[in-house]
Design a protein around this motif. Structure first.
Motif, PDB file in Angstrom:
ATOM      1  N   ALA A 167       0.829  -1.205   0.000  1.00  0.00           N
ATOM      2  CA  ALA A 167       0.000   0.000   0.000  1.00  0.00           C
ATOM      3  C   ALA A 167       0.865   1.257   0.000  1.00  0.00           C
ATOM      4  CB  ALA A 167      -0.929  -0.004   1.208  1.00  0.00           C
ATOM      5  N   ALA A 168       1.990   1.208   0.727  1.00  0.00           N
ATOM      6  CA  ALA A 168       2.906   2.361   0.773  1.00  0.00           C
ATOM      7  C   ALA A 168       3.493   2.637  -0.606  1.00  0.00           C
ATOM      8  CB  ALA A 168       4.017   2.104   1.792  1.00  0.00           C
ATOM      9  N   ARG A 169       3.866   1.579  -1.314  1.00  0.00           N
ATOM     10  CA  ARG A 169       4.430   1.762  -2.657  1.00  0.00           C
ATOM     11  C   ARG A 169       3.386   2.316  -3.620  1.00  0.00           C
ATOM     12  NH1 ARG A 169       7.826  -3.904  -2.336  1.00  0.00           N
ATOM     13  NH2 ARG A 169       9.779  -2.981  -1.538  1.00  0.00           N
ATOM     14  N   LEU A 170       2.138   1.874  -3.477  1.00  0.00           N
ATOM     15  CA  LEU A 170       1.069   2.393  -4.319  1.00  0.00           C
ATOM     16  C   LEU A 170       0.848   3.880  -4.047  1.00  0.00           C
ATOM     17  CD1 LEU A 170      -1.199   1.972  -6.369  1.00  0.00           C
ATOM     18  CD2 LEU A 170      -2.676   1.240  -4.484  1.00  0.00           C
ATOM     19  N   THR A 175       1.419   9.559  -5.847  1.00  0.00           N
ATOM     20  CA  THR A 175       1.825  10.927  -5.533  1.00  0.00           C
ATOM     21  C   THR A 175       3.144  11.305  -6.189  1.00  0.00           C
ATOM     22  OG1 THR A 175       2.834  10.135  -3.464  1.00  0.00           O
ATOM     23  CG2 THR A 175       0.586  11.019  -3.336  1.00  0.00           C
ATOM     24  N   GLU A 176       3.653  10.440  -7.062  1.00  0.00           N
ATOM     25  CA  GLU A 176       4.869  10.710  -7.840  1.00  0.00           C
ATOM     26  C   GLU A 176       6.043  11.130  -6.950  1.00  0.00           C
ATOM     27  OE1 GLU A 176       5.960  10.706 -11.025  1.00  0.00           O
ATOM     28  OE2 GLU A 176       4.189   9.679 -11.757  1.00  0.00           O
ATOM     29  N   ALA A 181       2.488  15.835  -0.597  1.00  0.00           N
ATOM     30  CA  ALA A 181       1.180  15.339  -1.030  1.00  0.00           C
ATOM     31  C   ALA A 181       0.861  13.997  -0.374  1.00  0.00           C
ATOM     32  CB  ALA A 181       1.154  15.206  -2.551  1.00  0.00           C
ATOM     33  N   ALA A 182       1.880  13.119  -0.303  1.00  0.00           N
ATOM     34  CA  ALA A 182       1.665  11.805   0.309  1.00  0.00           C
ATOM     35  C   ALA A 182       1.300  11.943   1.786  1.00  0.00           C
ATOM     36  CB  ALA A 182       2.917  10.945   0.150  1.00  0.00           C
TER      37      ALA A 182
END
Length: 353
Positions: A167-170, A175-176, A181-182
């Motif tokens: 989920a963290a990688r997604l 959020t590029e 933003a993340a």
């Protein structure tokens, strides 16, 4: 003394330095490092704050005046010198060196210098060495893509969330790599979910908006790296945000001209390092591998054709050509990244080859 952002709390817990330099272009970590210094200063009894914004024609004597002026209400002061993207120059460098050597040691005041990234040359300057010797240097770097998922997983714990690595990688992808933003998305999730909740990838995909900080410089980097899928997402984001086509074309054309110049220097028998230094502005060491890979991938003939194609797109922007503009910009970027884009489907007179 150099202290990375994640170790700054421990360093400030031991003692409060008289000088702290926070330097870098990653906004979230930069902001939080400065906020931490301010908070620790208040906790230590530094009750007054004087903010000096360095702009054009800044009077560097203000730094000396601020350090020397006494307050009726506070015995200690935090002097916050905001350089931003500016450089101190000769006058500023002299003022900062004098402050570090003559004022910092015998003063109860603190100096917080916040600025953009300092390159190797600037870190060898007399003013930087003097400030670094007097206190802490906190370099702030963007989180590397390979570590981003782990960083976001740990960051979620700050907001009371359990974020599995997938989920963290997604979240990082959506959020590029924009940490600000993340983090905002993690805060939203923390408001919607009970404390300690585990966030599934589907929740990230369904609830988190794509908050990528798209800009033309991110697009150029994706082109140089040959990241075709990523550049298509960035182009779509730029279009959705209303970024004007001439700006996108300018950024892509600029990189084509730089690559052409590098090829020409190399054809003259110069070293790649010399070719990078000859550019205006010079290409820094960290970015040189990107250009080295790009010139291997793109022969001189193709770059010349790309430049001609860019000229046709410019005519399209001006209404003098019927070349499909957005499709053409995507073609230009994809070809610069090493692909063929939609060129094969276009009329032969428009093809880059």
């Amino acid at each position: 003394m150099k202290v990375f952002a994640d170790k700054l709390p421990d360093a400030l817990a031991k003692s409060l330095p008289t000088v702290v330099i926070v330097a870098g272009d990653e906004p979230l970590q930069h902001m939080e490092a400065c906020d931490l210094v301010r908070r620790k200063a208040r906790e230590a009894g530094v009750e007054e704050r004087d903010v000096l914004d360095v702009e054009a024609n800044f009077a560097w004597g203000r730094l000396t005046e601020s350090a020397a002026s006494m307050s009726l209400f506070a015995s200690r002061k935090l002097i916050e010198l905001r350089l931003g993207k500016s450089k101190p120059g000769q006058e500023g460098g002299k003022a900062l060196k004098e402050y570090a050597e003559n004022t910092a040691a015998g003063s109860d005041n603190m100096l917080l210098v916040s600025c953009g990234r300092l390159d190797a040359r600037e870190q060898k300057s007399a003013w930087f060495k003097a400030l670094d010797k007097a206190g802490l240097f906190v370099p702030v770097w963007p989180v590397d893509a390979s570590r981003l998922g782990f960083w976001l997983r740990d960051r979620a714990q700050v907001h009371g969330l359990n974020l599995p690595l997938d989920a963290a990688r997604l979240l990082g992808e959506r959020t590029e790599g924009n940490l600000l933003a993340a983090d905002q998305e993690l805060q939203k999730l923390a408001l919607m979910l009970p404390p300690g909740s585990q966030v599934a990838p589907r929740q990230v995909a369904g609830d988190v908006e794509s908050s990528a900080r798209y800009d033309v410089f991110t697009l150029v980097e994706a082109c140089l790296k040959g990241e075709r899928e990523r550049l298509i997402r960035i182009l779509a984001g730029l279009q959705a945000e209303g970024t004007e086509a001439p700006i996108v074309l300018w950024a892509l054309t600029r990189e084509i001209r730089i690559l052409l110049s590098l090829h020409q220097h190399l054809d003259q028998g110069q070293s790649f390092e010399h070719a990078c230094k000859a550019q205006k502005p010079p290409i820094f060491d960290k970015r040189r591998p990107l250009y080295q890979e790009a010139i291997r991938r793109l022969p001189l003939r193709r770059l010349h054709k790309l430049l001609m194609f860019a000229q046709r797109l410019d005519l399209s922007i001006k209404g003098a050509s019927d070349l499909p503009l957005h499709q053409g910009l995507q073609d230009l970027a994809l070809t610069l990244a090493g692909g063929r884009g939609l060129l094969a489907e276009m009329p032969s007179s428009y093809r880059v080859g």
